[in-house]
Design an enzyme around this catalytic site. Sequence first.
Site, PDB file in Angstrom:
ATOM      1  N   CYS A   7       2.451 -23.285  26.005  1.00 14.66           N
ATOM      2  CA  CYS A   7       1.325 -23.791  24.999  1.00 14.66           C
ATOM      3  C   CYS A   7       0.171 -24.581  25.678  1.00 14.66           C
ATOM      4  O   CYS A   7       0.548 -25.025  26.888  1.00 14.66           O
ATOM      5  CB  CYS A   7       1.747 -24.228  23.818  1.00 14.66           C
ATOM      6  SG  CYS A   7       2.627 -25.935  24.024  1.00 14.66           S
TER       7      CYS A   7
ATOM      8  N   CYS B 278       1.722 -27.906  26.953  1.00  8.71           N
ATOM      9  CA  CYS B 278       2.299 -28.022  28.257  1.00  8.71           C
ATOM     10  C   CYS B 278       1.322 -27.965  29.325  1.00  8.71           C
ATOM     11  O   CYS B 278       1.391 -28.757  30.385  1.00  8.71           O
ATOM     12  CB  CYS B 278       3.042 -26.730  28.381  1.00  8.71           C
ATOM     13  SG  CYS B 278       4.353 -26.172  27.451  1.00  8.71           S
TER      14      CYS B 278
ATOM     15  N   ASP C 186     -34.537 -13.849  45.018  1.00 11.99           N
ATOM     16  CA  ASP C 186     -35.117 -13.751  46.343  1.00 11.99           C
ATOM     17  C   ASP C 186     -35.795 -12.262  46.803  1.00 11.99           C
ATOM     18  O   ASP C 186     -35.282 -11.344  45.914  1.00 11.99           O
ATOM     19  CB  ASP C 186     -33.974 -14.156  47.452  1.00 11.99           C
ATOM     20  CG  ASP C 186     -34.423 -14.188  48.735  1.00 11.99           C
ATOM     21  OD1 ASP C 186     -35.710 -14.410  49.239  1.00 11.99           O
ATOM     22  OD2 ASP C 186     -33.797 -13.816  49.815  1.00 11.99           O
TER      23      ASP C 186
ATOM     24  N   ASP D 235     -29.284 -13.914  49.084  1.00 13.69           N
ATOM     25  CA  ASP D 235     -28.555 -13.220  49.855  1.00 13.69           C
ATOM     26  C   ASP D 235     -27.386 -13.884  50.309  1.00 13.69           C
ATOM     27  O   ASP D 235     -26.563 -13.531  51.098  1.00 13.69           O
ATOM     28  CB  ASP D 235     -29.399 -12.839  51.222  1.00 13.69           C
ATOM     29  CG  ASP D 235     -29.933 -14.187  51.915  1.00 13.69           C
ATOM     30  OD1 ASP D 235     -29.433 -15.121  51.402  1.00 13.69           O
ATOM     31  OD2 ASP D 235     -30.703 -13.701  52.758  1.00 13.69           O
TER      32      ASP D 235
ATOM     33  N   ASP E 146     -29.955 -18.735  51.336  1.00  9.43           N
ATOM     34  CA  ASP E 146     -30.490 -19.606  50.192  1.00  9.43           C
ATOM     35  C   ASP E 146     -29.380 -20.566  49.699  1.00  9.43           C
ATOM     36  O   ASP E 146     -29.416 -20.881  48.407  1.00  9.43           O
ATOM     37  CB  ASP E 146     -30.724 -18.549  48.927  1.00  9.43           C
ATOM     38  CG  ASP E 146     -31.829 -17.604  49.357  1.00  9.43           C
ATOM     39  OD1 ASP E 146     -32.977 -18.138  50.084  1.00  9.43           O
ATOM     40  OD2 ASP E 146     -31.752 -16.591  49.489  1.00  9.43           O
TER      41      ASP E 146
END
Length: 829
Positions: free
Chosen positions: A116, A119, A523, A721, A725
Amino acid sequence: MSPADIRTDPSADGAGECYHCGLPVAPASEHVVEIDGTPRRMCCVGCEAVARAIVDNGLVQYYRHRDALPEPRKEALPPELRELGLFDNADFQQSFVQSTGEHEREASLILEGITCAACVWLNERHVARLPGVSLVEVNYATHRARVRWDERVTRLSVILGAIQAIGYRAYPYDAERSEQVAGRERRSMLWRLFVAGFGMMQVMMYAFPAYIAPEGDLSADAELLMRWASLILTLPVVLYSAAPFFRRAARDVRLRSLGMDVPVALGVGSAFAASVWATLTHGPQVYFDSVTMFVFLLLCGRYLEMLARQRAARGVQALARIVPMFAERLDPRDGSGCQVAVVSLAPGERVRVRPGAVIPVDGVVVEGESQVDEALLTGESRPVAKAVGAEVTGGSLNLASPLVLRVSAVGDATRLAVMRRLMEQAATYRPAVATQSDQAARVFIVALLVLAAATWIAWRFIDPDRALWVFVSVLVVACPCALSLATPTALTVATDTLARIGVLVTRGHAIEALASANRYVFDKTGTLTQGAMQVEAVCVLDDCGEELLRRRAAALEQASEHAVAAGVRLAAGGLTLPAVDGLRATVGQGVEGYVDGMRMRMRIGRPDYVARLTGRTLPAEVGMLERDGATVVALGSEAGWCGLFALGDRVRDDAPELVARLAREGVPVAIISGDARAAVDALARHLAVTEAHAAMSPQDKLRWVEREQARAGTIVAMVGDGANDGPVLAQAQVSIAMGGGTDLARNQADMVLMADSLDALSRAISLCRKTLRVIRQNLWWSLAYNFTSVPLAMAGLITPWMAGLGMAASSLLVVLNALRLQRESRRRG
């Protein structure tokens, strides 16, 4: 024959069991260690590493003298080797530990015992307190953990010991080990489910007469006999089937961390104890039938939930298992082939891949032509043609003809391995909504215990005979398992589905951020266009000649990764390139250096960048070429202008459709590019984009995105790309990089389009939005269920078996709702 004889008899060392631990060995497994001169097969990389360490440390007598396999088998490790600190051995750590800094290490682990959200919280909090540990993240849906530590301060063995000290087990992650752990989990749960189901049916058979017999028809002796029979049949259900609930609840109480098992264990234990007391003292009522039915229904729900969770988590493991163990290596002397282990291959060697076989390495085709299926890697269902010179990725399927490849990367250095690591890293991330729901679940458990106690006290005055089962119903019906499952399961399924359509999620917040993005920035080159730049015109501005102009330009651009540089190099064809000294690149501007021994510097790049070196005004030809929509690259020296290159690029076929879709949805789109104004404006007109910015440096792009983010409520998605960038991709709330040709290990984007297609981005946007809707649906359902069921249970309208059914069904419902996301991989657009 003793176990020792079996293990030292070479004839017995078949493909059945691991020589080290005795677990089954998969037919495709090729983990082998030479022990006493005989190759011995191992079930996984962990056993192989342990066995190799035993041999290397002179402890082979461990195998010679052991007379039984250890119990449990997974602990097949001699005491001497434990003292050596195997998990701190650098060779052993190679398969699952990465270096993230000079002294910082990061391990990928798999945890056993996670049931759960509490845990997960307990493990994270406990390990994070250790000195030297800087990061610990556990994914509830996959049971995977990512731990980062400073090796100068602590060791991995200390971290694993700390996890074991609180009742969990951690192992180095590999696909085979993960599947073994999952298999053990399924088998154990099935046996407990069988015992609970059998006990429930038998107890119901004994309880049925008491329900249907008219008052006075059932004698006291007969009723007492059936109670004792029910008690005996309920004992294995409580002591075996329900044992994990009690064990985990006791651990949670001891560690002062209330998990989901506390109310379950309290409900089952109190109902069983009251029934035993009523049997011994001839009390008025027993609840053996409700106890067995509740345990059975709860185990049914958890078993189905476990199957769904394991199914959702198999995407990353599938990537780990796709690469074959063997490859056909070609002898460089005579071209003959022999089967060798893939791990033994080295870059530069040649391998032959036959039709229908999976390509085992990253490489370059040197002989043959064929078609390759890259669907699992890129999401592209259509075969891709490969000829001499083409790059191929390990894990893709050769369809048509034999190919001879020159190996470029093997094992963890391959593109597939990097994909797997990035997916594993993303899988351990927990977004804010998941953290908040886990915190809410812990608070809810405390409130639930208080409400259950208050309900029991109230019913002691209203109807004492019903007080106990109303108390049990309240404890069970509102256990917030569904609340904890709501988010991690949906994110796990979504990550796997995105990978199937060719979108690699590298950071966990990306799904949530992409679904919420309301500003898209693109871009130009390599993103909205194909990035396959070609020189369309050459303008010579001095007396050096066109051939020399092409050679010098290509020489300066030979180390650049930009698409424009690739186009310039392509224009040089097979020409011999001169040597370049003192090469220096200016990001977003161009490159300079000394070409062919000349004393004068030369520059290639944007015309204004080159003009600063020449000291002269821009030639008139620049404006003429740019008006035609071309990207202009200039070459010049300290002596003046040398020439101009006009390059063109094709718009991606799916770019107009994506931009049009965003426009229909009212999402603003902008283009920011370092290219000339004319080229950017021409593309903007073609795509009907109203906002386009040209001649921008990386710093200009970064400042522009920061200004956009400063507007209240703006969430920017940047598509670039992936290589040129970096700053602006890192700044955006969510960044997407085109995957074609990009070095994934250096990519800083949150998502990578492996298919190198904008159609994949369009599908990803739809899937991420649907994922967010599924998470909200799961959370609303969990909250509505809990807030509706608790008052009904407190009013005595829900029996314990109904509570168990409701709790199991609510957890299963959120898992099944998340699995609906898998259908998106089969849809287009």
